[in-house]
Design a protein around this motif. Structure first.
Motif, PDB file in Angstrom:
ATOM      1  N   ARG A  62       1.598 -11.527  15.513  1.00 55.34           N
ATOM      2  CA  ARG A  62       2.971 -11.893  15.859  1.00 55.34           C
ATOM      3  C   ARG A  62       3.996 -11.281  14.896  1.00 55.34           C
ATOM      4  N   LEU A  63       3.546 -10.836  13.731  1.00 55.40           N
ATOM      5  CA  LEU A  63       4.460 -10.223  12.770  1.00 55.40           C
ATOM      6  C   LEU A  63       4.724  -8.745  13.059  1.00 55.40           C
ATOM      7  N   LYS A  64       4.004  -8.182  14.021  1.00 56.42           N
ATOM      8  CA  LYS A  64       4.215  -6.774  14.361  1.00 56.42           C
ATOM      9  C   LYS A  64       5.646  -6.567  14.864  1.00 56.42           C
ATOM     10  N   GLY A  65       6.278  -5.522  14.366  1.00 56.22           N
ATOM     11  CA  GLY A  65       7.632  -5.189  14.819  1.00 56.22           C
ATOM     12  C   GLY A  65       8.722  -6.021  14.167  1.00 56.22           C
ATOM     13  N   LEU A  66       8.378  -6.823  13.154  1.00 53.78           N
ATOM     14  CA  LEU A  66       9.378  -7.643  12.475  1.00 53.78           C
ATOM     15  C   LEU A  66      10.401  -6.759  11.785  1.00 53.78           C
ATOM     16  N   LYS A  67      11.665  -7.013  12.056  1.00 51.11           N
ATOM     17  CA  LYS A  67      12.741  -6.231  11.439  1.00 51.11           C
ATOM     18  C   LYS A  67      13.522  -7.105  10.469  1.00 51.11           C
ATOM     19  N   GLY A  68      14.712  -6.678  10.131  1.00 51.33           N
ATOM     20  CA  GLY A  68      15.454  -7.347   9.074  1.00 51.33           C
ATOM     21  C   GLY A  68      16.075  -8.671   9.470  1.00 51.33           C
ATOM     22  N   VAL A  69      16.586  -9.354   8.471  1.00 53.80           N
ATOM     23  CA  VAL A  69      17.266 -10.636   8.591  1.00 53.80           C
ATOM     24  C   VAL A  69      18.748 -10.383   8.314  1.00 53.80           C
ATOM     25  N   PRO A  70      19.660 -11.018   9.069  1.00 55.52           N
ATOM     26  CA  PRO A  70      21.093 -10.774   8.843  1.00 55.52           C
ATOM     27  C   PRO A  70      21.497 -10.957   7.388  1.00 55.52           C
TER      28      PRO A  70
ATOM     29  N   GLY B 123       8.945  -4.262   8.379  1.00 56.84           N
ATOM     30  CA  GLY B 123      10.263  -3.664   8.208  1.00 56.84           C
ATOM     31  C   GLY B 123      11.058  -4.318   7.092  1.00 56.84           C
ATOM     32  N   LEU B 124      10.473  -5.310   6.423  1.00 60.48           N
ATOM     33  CA  LEU B 124      11.120  -5.970   5.290  1.00 60.48           C
ATOM     34  C   LEU B 124      10.612  -5.324   4.005  1.00 60.48           C
ATOM     35  N   LEU B 125      11.480  -4.637   3.299  1.00 60.43           N
ATOM     36  CA  LEU B 125      11.071  -3.815   2.165  1.00 60.43           C
ATOM     37  C   LEU B 125      11.113  -4.574   0.843  1.00 60.43           C
ATOM     38  N   GLY B 126      10.329  -4.081  -0.124  1.00 60.90           N
ATOM     39  CA  GLY B 126      10.367  -4.601  -1.481  1.00 60.90           C
ATOM     40  C   GLY B 126       9.285  -5.628  -1.774  1.00 60.90           C
ATOM     41  N   ARG B 127       8.971  -5.745  -3.075  1.00 67.83           N
ATOM     42  CA  ARG B 127       7.957  -6.714  -3.488  1.00 67.83           C
ATOM     43  C   ARG B 127       8.369  -8.137  -3.127  1.00 67.83           C
ATOM     44  N   PHE B 128       9.676  -8.437  -3.253  1.00 68.84           N
ATOM     45  CA  PHE B 128      10.121  -9.799  -2.947  1.00 68.84           C
ATOM     46  C   PHE B 128       9.878 -10.135  -1.483  1.00 68.84           C
ATOM     47  N   ASN B 129       9.956  -9.122  -0.607  1.00 69.46           N
ATOM     48  CA  ASN B 129       9.661  -9.376   0.807  1.00 69.46           C
ATOM     49  C   ASN B 129       8.159  -9.431   1.077  1.00 69.46           C
ATOM     50  N   LEU B 130       7.360  -8.780   0.246  1.00 74.61           N
ATOM     51  CA  LEU B 130       5.908  -9.007   0.310  1.00 74.61           C
ATOM     52  C   LEU B 130       5.643 -10.488   0.059  1.00 74.61           C
ATOM     53  N   MET B 131       6.288 -11.042  -0.967  1.00 75.74           N
ATOM     54  CA  MET B 131       6.084 -12.451  -1.299  1.00 75.74           C
ATOM     55  C   MET B 131       6.615 -13.361  -0.188  1.00 75.74           C
ATOM     56  N   ASN B 132       7.743 -12.975   0.421  1.00 74.50           N
ATOM     57  CA  ASN B 132       8.271 -13.765   1.538  1.00 74.50           C
ATOM     58  C   ASN B 132       7.303 -13.780   2.712  1.00 74.50           C
TER      59      ASN B 132
ATOM     60  N   VAL C  80       0.834  -1.198   0.000  1.00 69.62           N
ATOM     61  CA  VAL C  80       0.000   0.000   0.000  1.00 69.62           C
ATOM     62  C   VAL C  80       0.872   1.252   0.000  1.00 69.62           C
ATOM     63  N   SER C  81       1.940   1.239   0.789  1.00 67.36           N
ATOM     64  CA  SER C  81       2.867   2.376   0.831  1.00 67.36           C
ATOM     65  C   SER C  81       4.234   1.884   1.285  1.00 67.36           C
ATOM     66  N   VAL C  82       5.286   2.625   0.951  1.00 66.63           N
ATOM     67  CA  VAL C  82       6.640   2.218   1.302  1.00 66.63           C
ATOM     68  C   VAL C  82       7.515   3.448   1.522  1.00 66.63           C
ATOM     69  N   ASP C  83       8.421   3.371   2.502  1.00 68.71           N
ATOM     70  CA  ASP C  83       9.475   4.370   2.657  1.00 68.71           C
ATOM     71  C   ASP C  83      10.764   3.603   2.925  1.00 68.71           C
ATOM     72  N   ASN C  84      11.827   4.266   3.367  1.00 66.47           N
ATOM     73  CA  ASN C  84      13.088   3.542   3.522  1.00 66.47           C
ATOM     74  C   ASN C  84      13.216   2.825   4.862  1.00 66.47           C
ATOM     75  N   ILE C  85      12.133   2.765   5.639  1.00 69.47           N
ATOM     76  CA  ILE C  85      12.134   2.067   6.932  1.00 69.47           C
ATOM     77  C   ILE C  85      11.143   0.912   6.957  1.00 69.47           C
ATOM     78  N   LYS C  86       9.975   1.102   6.330  1.00 69.91           N
ATOM     79  CA  LYS C  86       8.915   0.090   6.424  1.00 69.91           C
ATOM     80  C   LYS C  86       8.017   0.158   5.199  1.00 69.91           C
TER      81      LYS C  86
END
Length: 481
Positions: A316-324, A286-295, A263-269
Motif C-alpha cells: 500500500r506504500l507504493k507510489g507514496l508522494k509528498g505531504v503538503p 517519494g519521501l526523501l531523507g533519513r528523517f523520512n526513513l524514520m517516519n 539503499v539509494s537516493v536521488d532528488n525524486i525518490k
C-alpha cells in the motif's frame, strides 16, 4: 435530573440553579453556534472567557450552562452547573452526551516533536478508511475541514468521531500534541496504538523544561489499551526510555525490532530496505531523507500493531508522494530546486538540510525565521544549524505575532559565526524573491518554517502569505526575463 446525570456521569459537579431537565438538542462551547435546546460550555481560555458569552448563549436558546466558576444566575429557568476544570472534563461530558462514538473506532495517536504529520499521511495510505486529525487539516473520509489546532478541542473531536462512525469509518489517526495531552483534550480516548517519533526542545515557553515536555508526551502511552501496542523511535533517548517502560515495537536504523536503511537516493525518490522478524523487504519512497526513513518505519510499526500484514503495508506504500508543506517542491521548469518545509525547530531544520546535502550538486540557500511570542532559546541555535549546513542563508520573518520582527531577527542573528554567509531581509516575500534571484543551475533553495501554512501572523492579524505561491511567482518572473 436524569438527563443531567447522564451527561455528567463520572464527573464531579454542583448544580448552581436547576431550571429544567429537558432532552437537550446538542452541546457547544462557541456561543455563536448555539441553537434552541443546547447546552453551552463556558470555557475559560487564555484569550477568550466563555463566561462573558452566557447571556448571548441564552438569547440564542441555550437551556443549560456549564461553568467553571461561580457566576450570576441571569435566568432562573435556565440550569447552571459548576464543573471545576471544565476544559479538562469536557471530553468525558461530551462523550457521555453523544454516547461515546470513539469506542466504535480504532484509535491511533502519533506524538513527538517532529514527524507527526508525515506519519499520519503515511498511515492514511496504509489504512485507507480513516479519519485523520492533524496540523494541516482534519479529514473525515472525503470531507476536509480546516485545522485551527493540531489536536482539536475535545468536544469537536467527539463530534467528529460521531460523524466518522455514521460514515462507517474504521480508524481515527491523529497527531496528539503535548498541549492537548496537558489540557485533557484526549482524556476521553483509549488508544489502540501509539507512535512516538522523537523529542527535542520545543514549546519551552509553555512546558518550561524538557522533562515536563517529555512527561506530557508520555501521557499518551498510559492511555494505550494494551501496554505493548506502542511504537517507539528507539534511536531517540526519550523513545528508548518509553520503549523500556512500555515495550512494543522499537524502530531505528541500527537498533530495534523494526529496522530500515536507505539503499539509494536521488532528488525524486529513495530506495529503502526494511527488516522485520528476520525478513528483508524493499520499497521505493517519494519521501526523501533519513528523517523520512524514520517516519516510514514509525507508520509501518503502527500498521503492524493494528494487525496488518507487513507485506500488505508495504504494497500500500507504493507510489507514496509528498505531504503538503513537508519537503514539498515548487517546480515551474526551472534548473534549480525549491523546497518548502514546515521545519521550525533546530532538529527539524537540521534533518531536512542533511537530506538536501545528500542530493545537492550546487549551493544550498536557506530562507528561514523564528516565530514571535514563542521559545526564544531556539533562535540562535537555528541560525547556527542553518549556517553550518547551508552555503548561504536569508534570514527573515516567520509569524512575528506581537513581537517586533527586528528584535526576533536580532536574537536569531546571534547564532551566526560568519557575517559573510547570510543576509537579513525582514519582509518574507522579498526574502524569497532574493533567494530565487540568486539561485543558479543545480542550486537548492530551502524555504523553511511555514510549510503548508498560507498566512503570516503579524500582531494579532493573519495576513495571506503562502511560501509556495510566492516562490512560484518569482520563479516564473525569472524564467520570463
Amino acid at each position: 435530573m436524569e438527563n443531567i446525570k447522564k451527561f455528567l456521569e463520572n464527573v464531579e459537579y454542583k448544580v448552581l440553579n436547576f431550571g429544567n431537565d429537558i432532552e437537550y438538542t446538542g452541546m457547544e462551547y462557541d456561543s455563536r453556534k448555539i441553537v434552541d435546546g443546547n447546552i453551552f460550555a463556558a470555557l475559560d481560555g487564555s484569550v477568550v472567557d466563555g463566561h462573558n458569552y452566557i447571556k448571548k448563549a441564552i438569547s440564542l436558546g441555550a437551556k443549560c450552562i456549564l461553568v467553571s466558576k461561580n457566576v450570576e444566575i441571569l435566568d432562573k429557568n435556565i440550569t447552571y452547573i459548576l464543573v471545576e476544570d471544565l476544559r479538562l472534563h469536557l471530553g468525558v461530558i461530551t462523550s457521555n452526551f453523544y454516547n461515546w462514538p470513539q469506542r466504535n473506532l480504532k484509535v491511533i495517536g502519533v506524538t513527538g516533536t517532529n514527524g507527526k504529520t508525515t506519519i499520519t499521511y503515511i498511515l492514511d495510505k496504509i489504512l485507507k478508511n480513516i479519519m485523520r486529525i492533524g496540523t494541516v487539516e482534519y479529514k473525515i473520509g472525503d470531507e476536509i475541514i480546516p485545522a485551527p489546532n493540531t489536536t482539536p478541542e475535545s468536544m469537536d473531536l467527539v463530534k467528529m468521531c460521531k460523524k466518522a462512525v455514521a460514515k462507517n469509518i474504521e480508524y481515527l489517526v491523529m497527531e496528539v500534541s503535548s498541549h492537548a495531552l496537558e489540557m485533557g483534550r484526549v482524556d476521553m480516548l483509549d488508544f489502540d496504538a501509539g507512535i512516538f517519533t522523537n523529542l527535542t526542545p520545543e514549546h519551552m515557553d509553555y512546558h518550561k523544561t524538557i522533562e515536563n515536555y517529555y512527561l506530557a508526551k508520555r501521557k499518551l502511552f498510559t492511555k494505550l489499551k494494551d501496554n505493548k501496542c506502542g511504537v517507539y523511535n528507539v534511536e531517540d533517548a526519550y523513545g528508548k526510555k518509553l520503549y523500556d517502560e512500555f515495550d512494543g515495537i522499537g524502530y531505528g536504523e541500527k537498533i530495534g525490532n523494526l529496522r530500515g536503511k536507505i539503499v539509494s537516493v536521488d532528488n525524486i525518490k529513495q530506495e529503502i530496505e526494511i527488516t522485520y522478524k528476520g525478513e528483508n523487504y524493499r520499497i521505493s519512497s517519494g519521501l526523501l531523507g533519513r528523517f523520512n526513513l524514520m517516519n516510514n518505519l514509525g507508520a509501518i510499526g503502527g500498521g503492524i500493531q493494528l494487525g496488518l500484514d507487513i507485506e500488505m503495508i508495504l504494497e500500500r506504500l507504493k507510489g507514496l508522494k509528498g505531504v503538503p508543506g513537508r519537503f514539498e517542491t515548487v517546480d515551474r521548469g526551472q534548473d534549480f530546486m525549491v523546497v518548502v518545509d514546515y521545519a521550525h525547530t533546530e532538529d527539524a531544520l537540521k534533518n531536512i538540510l542533511i537530506a538536501l546535502n545528500e542530493i545537492k550538486k550546487g549551493k544550498i540557500i536557506t530562507v528561514f525565521g523564528c516565530g514571535g511570542d514563542r521559545d526564544t532559546t531556539k533562535r540562535p541555535k537555528m541560525a547556527e544549524t542553518a549556517e553550518l549546513l547551508s552555503d548561504f542563508v536569508v534570514l527573515t520573518s516567520d509569524n512575528p505575532r506581537t513581537e517586533d520582527p527586528e528584535t526576533i531577527l536580532d536574537d536569531v542573528e546571534k547564532g551566526f559565526k560568519d557575517n559573510k554567509d547570510y543576509i537579513r531581509v525582514t519582509d518574507r516575500e522579498r526574502a524569497i524573491e532574493d533567494a530565487v534571484s540568486m539561485a543558479n543551475e543545480n542550486d537548492i533553495i530551502l524555504i523553511a518554517g511555514k510549510g503548508h501554512e498560507n498566512y503570516q501572523i503579524i500582531g494579532r492579524e493573519k495576513i495571506h502569505c503562502d511560501d509556495r505561491e510566492i516562490a512560484g511567482k518569482y520563479i516564473e518572473n525569472k524564467l520570463n526575463k
